[in-house]
Every structure is written in structure tokens, then in C-alpha cells.
Scaffold this motif. Structure first.
Motif, short mmCIF file in Angstrom:
data_model
loop_
_atom_site.label_atom_id
_atom_site.label_comp_id
_atom_site.label_asym_id
_atom_site.label_seq_id
_atom_site.Cartn_x
_atom_site.Cartn_y
_atom_site.Cartn_z
N THR A 17 0.86 -1.18 0.00
CA THR A 17 0.00 0.00 0.00
C THR A 17 0.90 1.23 0.00
N CYS A 18 0.63 2.16 -0.91
CA CYS A 18 1.51 3.31 -1.10
C CYS A 18 0.79 4.61 -0.73
N LEU A 19 1.49 5.48 -0.02
CA LEU A 19 1.00 6.81 0.31
C LEU A 19 2.03 7.80 -0.22
N HIS A 20 1.70 8.45 -1.34
CA HIS A 20 2.68 9.27 -2.06
C HIS A 20 2.51 10.75 -1.76
N THR A 21 3.63 11.44 -1.55
CA THR A 21 3.64 12.90 -1.40
C THR A 21 4.41 13.48 -2.58
N PRO A 22 3.73 14.18 -3.50
CA PRO A 22 4.41 14.72 -4.68
C PRO A 22 5.44 15.78 -4.28
N GLY A 23 6.44 15.93 -5.13
CA GLY A 23 7.43 16.97 -4.90
C GLY A 23 6.86 18.35 -5.18
N PHE A 24 7.51 19.36 -4.57
CA PHE A 24 7.09 20.74 -4.79
C PHE A 24 8.32 21.63 -4.82
N PRO A 25 8.39 22.59 -5.73
CA PRO A 25 7.41 22.90 -6.79
C PRO A 25 7.46 21.88 -7.92
N PRO A 26 6.33 21.71 -8.64
CA PRO A 26 6.29 20.73 -9.72
C PRO A 26 7.16 21.14 -10.90
N MET A 27 7.53 20.16 -11.73
CA MET A 27 8.34 20.46 -12.90
C MET A 27 7.48 21.06 -14.01
N LYS A 28 8.00 22.11 -14.65
CA LYS A 28 7.35 22.75 -15.79
C LYS A 28 8.29 22.73 -16.99
N PRO A 29 7.76 22.82 -18.20
CA PRO A 29 8.63 22.78 -19.38
C PRO A 29 9.74 23.82 -19.34
N ALA A 30 9.49 24.99 -18.73
CA ALA A 30 10.51 26.03 -18.67
C ALA A 30 11.72 25.61 -17.85
N ASP A 31 11.55 24.57 -16.98
CA ASP A 31 12.68 24.08 -16.18
C ASP A 31 13.73 23.38 -17.04
N LEU A 32 13.32 22.91 -18.22
CA LEU A 32 14.21 22.17 -19.10
C LEU A 32 14.58 23.06 -20.29
N THR A 33 15.79 23.55 -20.32
CA THR A 33 16.21 24.43 -21.42
C THR A 33 16.32 23.63 -22.71
N GLU A 34 16.24 24.33 -23.82
CA GLU A 34 16.34 23.66 -25.11
C GLU A 34 17.70 22.98 -25.28
N SER A 35 18.75 23.65 -24.83
CA SER A 35 20.09 23.06 -24.98
C SER A 35 20.22 21.80 -24.12
N SER A 36 19.61 21.83 -22.92
CA SER A 36 19.65 20.65 -22.06
C SER A 36 18.87 19.50 -22.67
N LEU A 37 17.70 19.79 -23.24
CA LEU A 37 16.90 18.76 -23.89
C LEU A 37 17.65 18.13 -25.06
N LEU A 38 18.27 18.97 -25.89
CA LEU A 38 19.00 18.45 -27.05
C LEU A 38 20.19 17.61 -26.61
N SER A 39 20.86 18.03 -25.54
CA SER A 39 21.98 17.25 -25.02
C SER A 39 21.50 15.90 -24.49
N ALA A 40 20.35 15.91 -23.80
CA ALA A 40 19.81 14.66 -23.25
C ALA A 40 19.47 13.66 -24.35
N LEU A 41 18.95 14.17 -25.47
CA LEU A 41 18.53 13.28 -26.56
C LEU A 41 19.66 12.92 -27.51
N ASN A 42 20.79 13.57 -27.40
CA ASN A 42 21.91 13.33 -28.32
C ASN A 42 22.41 11.88 -28.19
#
Length: 365
Positions: free
Chosen positions: A115-140
Motif C-alpha cells: 500500500t503506497c501513500l505518495h507525497t508529490p514533490g514541490f514545486p512541480p516540474m514545468k517545461p521552462a525548467d528544461l532548457t532547449e540546450s539541455s533537452l537536445l543534449s539529453a537526446l543526443n
């Protein structure tokens, strides 16, 4: 899928949940207002994506993870564990303030349920948290991407960029969530929990629901529904169409016929498959494909410790199998073996095997 090769150093990118699990085993689940003692306790990293990528890393892949935590004690523990297993955490966003995600998990030794009782993290992740350069590096150089349906706004940005770069996507659909419908349209493979297909499609049976999913999701190559100790069912879309003049097969009847071929005396995972045929779901439609039943390992009761994260282990093993070009039958048996190894230890990660472990020896032959 066919033609195995060792996919060491294949890069996989995952976007989704990480967290810290606080696991307590109890003799039996407590009643309201009852005070009981735990029989064992463990603190360990968790979250669907964190678990699946840890599994992939131990098998030999090179995972990168996109998620968000806070700069707190839980967050530092989450990072340390992932890094120790070889998961690249450089794309995890660390908030100076807030709280990292965590989950209380009660494991019932009597029923082997959790049985799981989950507490989400705060503040939540938003697209602005991930820069375009970081995204491209992650997918490279990435071979495959993984989504667990969480952080849906950021995950959709990751998914669309992966599609642009022709990177296939595996999605673990645990249950309907906000934003899931947008994500699932662009993925190539789906692994889902037992209840998801019927809840999402409103079909009367699981086989009908799988047909409905492939008809609704023309990009998806296969859907696997995991059923715990009952194994899994998989529907694979086939490239070679069966002529429309060929007789259609009712998908529920086909599953029943495959079920009769199970051998209860075999304890290790096995796979039974149909031929390629036109599969009909009454009131829904017809799909050309192949139906599979994968059995689970019959784990002795004294060896079964905890099922927490078994689905994540299965998904991590499927990631490896896709990178290794395993045949479908081999993939389902491999994933079942990995999930079974996980169930022999407390927590989502303690029992995750490495590729050279004895429990996976038959897949190296």
C-alpha cells in the motif's frame, strides 16, 4: 524484433517520476486506530522512471533521467542512489526550495501486497525548467526514450523532440492521468498495468481493449498489459497484412485457445503466441496482428518478499530487450525473469539483477 546483439552503452532517456521510498513490512495490514510494529524497514530510491532506468542501467544500458527534485535530504539521497547505479542525473532539475517526492509503502507479509501513500514533490516540474540546450543534449545519441506519464507537460516536450529525431518511445501507462492522452498518441510501444486498457478504452475485456488501443493509436507497434503473477498479454501490430479475404479470428476466443496451451508444471517464464491474423473485437474493429501470452515465474512463497516496483523492472527490461533486438518471445520471458528477481527483495531496486547474474544466464547463451 529479431537478431540479438549486446546493447552495452546504448543510451536511453527517461522523463518522469523519481522519489524516495520509505518501506515498512508488517505481519498483516493494520486495522483503523491499531498500533503495530514493522518487521523490517528500508529507505530506498523510487519513482517509476527512477526504478525503470535503474533496472536498465544494471542490465547495461546508459540511462539519462529528466525529472525534478528539491535540494533537501531526500533529494540528495535520490541523486546519490541513481548515480551509484550509473544513471546520468545531470538533467535532473534541483530546486533550491521545496520538497522532493517521497512515498510511504506498507508491505503486507501475509498477502504480499503493498500500500503506497505518495507525497508529490514541490514545486512541480514545468517545461521552462528544461532548457532547449539541455533537452537536445539529453537526446543526443539516444536509442530509445521512456515516459511514465508523469510530469506530462515536460514529457510532451521531450516526446515531440524525440519524434523529430526519430527516437522511438516506450510509455509505461500505469493509469489514466492528466495529459496522458496527448502523450500516448506519439509513442511507439506501451507497457501498461492490468486495469489500464479497459479503463482507458471502456472495452468489455482485456483482449478487446488491446485491439481498441492499437486502432486508436496507429503509431503504436505493440501493447503489453502486465498481470502480476498471471504474467502478461501482448498484442503486436504486424507489418505484413493478412489479406482481408482471410477469415477473422475473435480476439477473446483466440486468447482462450492460447490459455489452454499453458503448462502449469513449468515454473520458469514461457511465451505462447498466435500466428499473424486478422483479430476481431466485436463492436470495436479488426486489427492485423499477433497475440502473445507471457507467463510469470512461479516464485515459491518463502522467496516472495515484495512486489513494489515489479512493473518498473518489467519496463526497464523491455527497454533493454528493444535495444538488444530480442525476438518478442525472448523479450517477454526476459522481462518476466527480471521482474521475478526484483520480487525476491524488499523495495523496488534491491533485487534488480545485472545482465551477468545467474538468473539471466539462459538469455546469454
Amino acid at each position: 524484433m529479431s537478431g540479438d546483439f549486446l546493447p552495452e552503452n546504448s543510451i536511453v532517456v527517461g522523463c518522469g517520476a523519481v522519489g524516495l521510498d520509505l518501506l515498512a513490512t508488517v505481519a498483516a495490514f493494520p486495522q483503523p486506530d491499531q498500533k503495530i510494529r514493522s518487521t523490517s524497514f528500508k529507505t530506498q530510491g523510487g519513482g517509476n522512471t527512477g526504478n525503470a532506468l535503474t533496472c536498465a542501467a544494471r542490465l547495461g544500458l546508459k540511462p539519462r533521467i529528466i525529472s525534478k527534485i528539491a535540494d533537501d535530504t531526500q533529494g540528495r539521497r535520490i541523486l546519490d542512489e541513481l548515480q551509484a547505479d550509473g544513471v546520468d542525473t545531470s538533467f535532473i532539475v534541483v530546486s533550491k526550495e521545496g520538497t522532493s517526492p517521497f512515498t510511504y509503502i506498507i508491505v503486507d507479509n501475509q498477502t504480499k501486497s503493498r500500500t503506497c501513500l505518495h507525497t508529490p514533490g514541490f514545486p512541480p516540474m514545468k517545461p521552462a525548467d528544461l532548457t532547449e540546450s539541455s533537452l537536445l543534449s539529453a537526446l543526443n545519441g539516444t536509442k530509445i526514450a521512456y515516459l511514465d506519464g508523469r510530469l506530462h507537460e515536460t514529457a510532451l516536450v521531450v516526446a515531440h523532440e524525440a519524434v523529430k529525431k526519430n527516437i522511438p518511445i516506450l510509455m509505461d501507462a500505469e493509469r489514466p492521468r492528466e495529459g496522458l492522452d496527448d502523450l500516448i498518441k506519439v509513442v511507439d510501444y506501451v507497457v501498461c498495468a492490468a486495469q489500464f486498457p479497459q479503463v482507458w478504452t471502456e472495452a468489455a475485456t482485456v483482449p478487446k481493449a488491446l485491439v481498441s488501443m492499437l486502432l486508436r493509436l496507429p503509431k503504436v507497434k505493440f501493447v503489453i498489459v502486465t498481470l502480476g503473477k498471471d504474467g502478461c498479454i501482448m498484442l503486436e501490430r504486424t507489418a505484413n497484412e493478412v489479406p482481408s479475404t482471410e477469415e477473422e479470428m475473435d480476439v477473446d476466443q483466440l486468447l482462450e485457445s492460447l490459455e489452454t496451451k499453458k503448462n502449469a508444471s513449468i515454473n520458469i517464464p514461457t511465451c505462447i503466441s498466435s500466428s499473424v491474423t486478422n483479430l476481431r473485437a466485436d463492436g470495436i474493429g479488426t486489427i492485423c496482428g499477433k497475440l502473445y501470452i507471457g507467463t510469470a515465474e512461479n516464485i515459491p512463497p518463502y522467496e516472495l518478499i515484495d512486489t513494489t516496483g515489479a512493473g518498473d523492472a518489467f519496463a526497464g527490461a523491455v527497454l533493454y530487450a528493444i535495444c538488444a533486438n530480442f525476438a518478442t518471445e525472448k523479450m517477454l520471458c526476459f522481462a518476466a525473469n527480471v521482474a521475478a528477481a526484483k520480487c525476491r527483495a524488499l523495495g523496488a531496486r534491491s533485487g534488480l539483477p545485472r545482465y551477468n547474474d545467474q538468473c539471466l544466464a539462459s538469455f546469454r547463451e
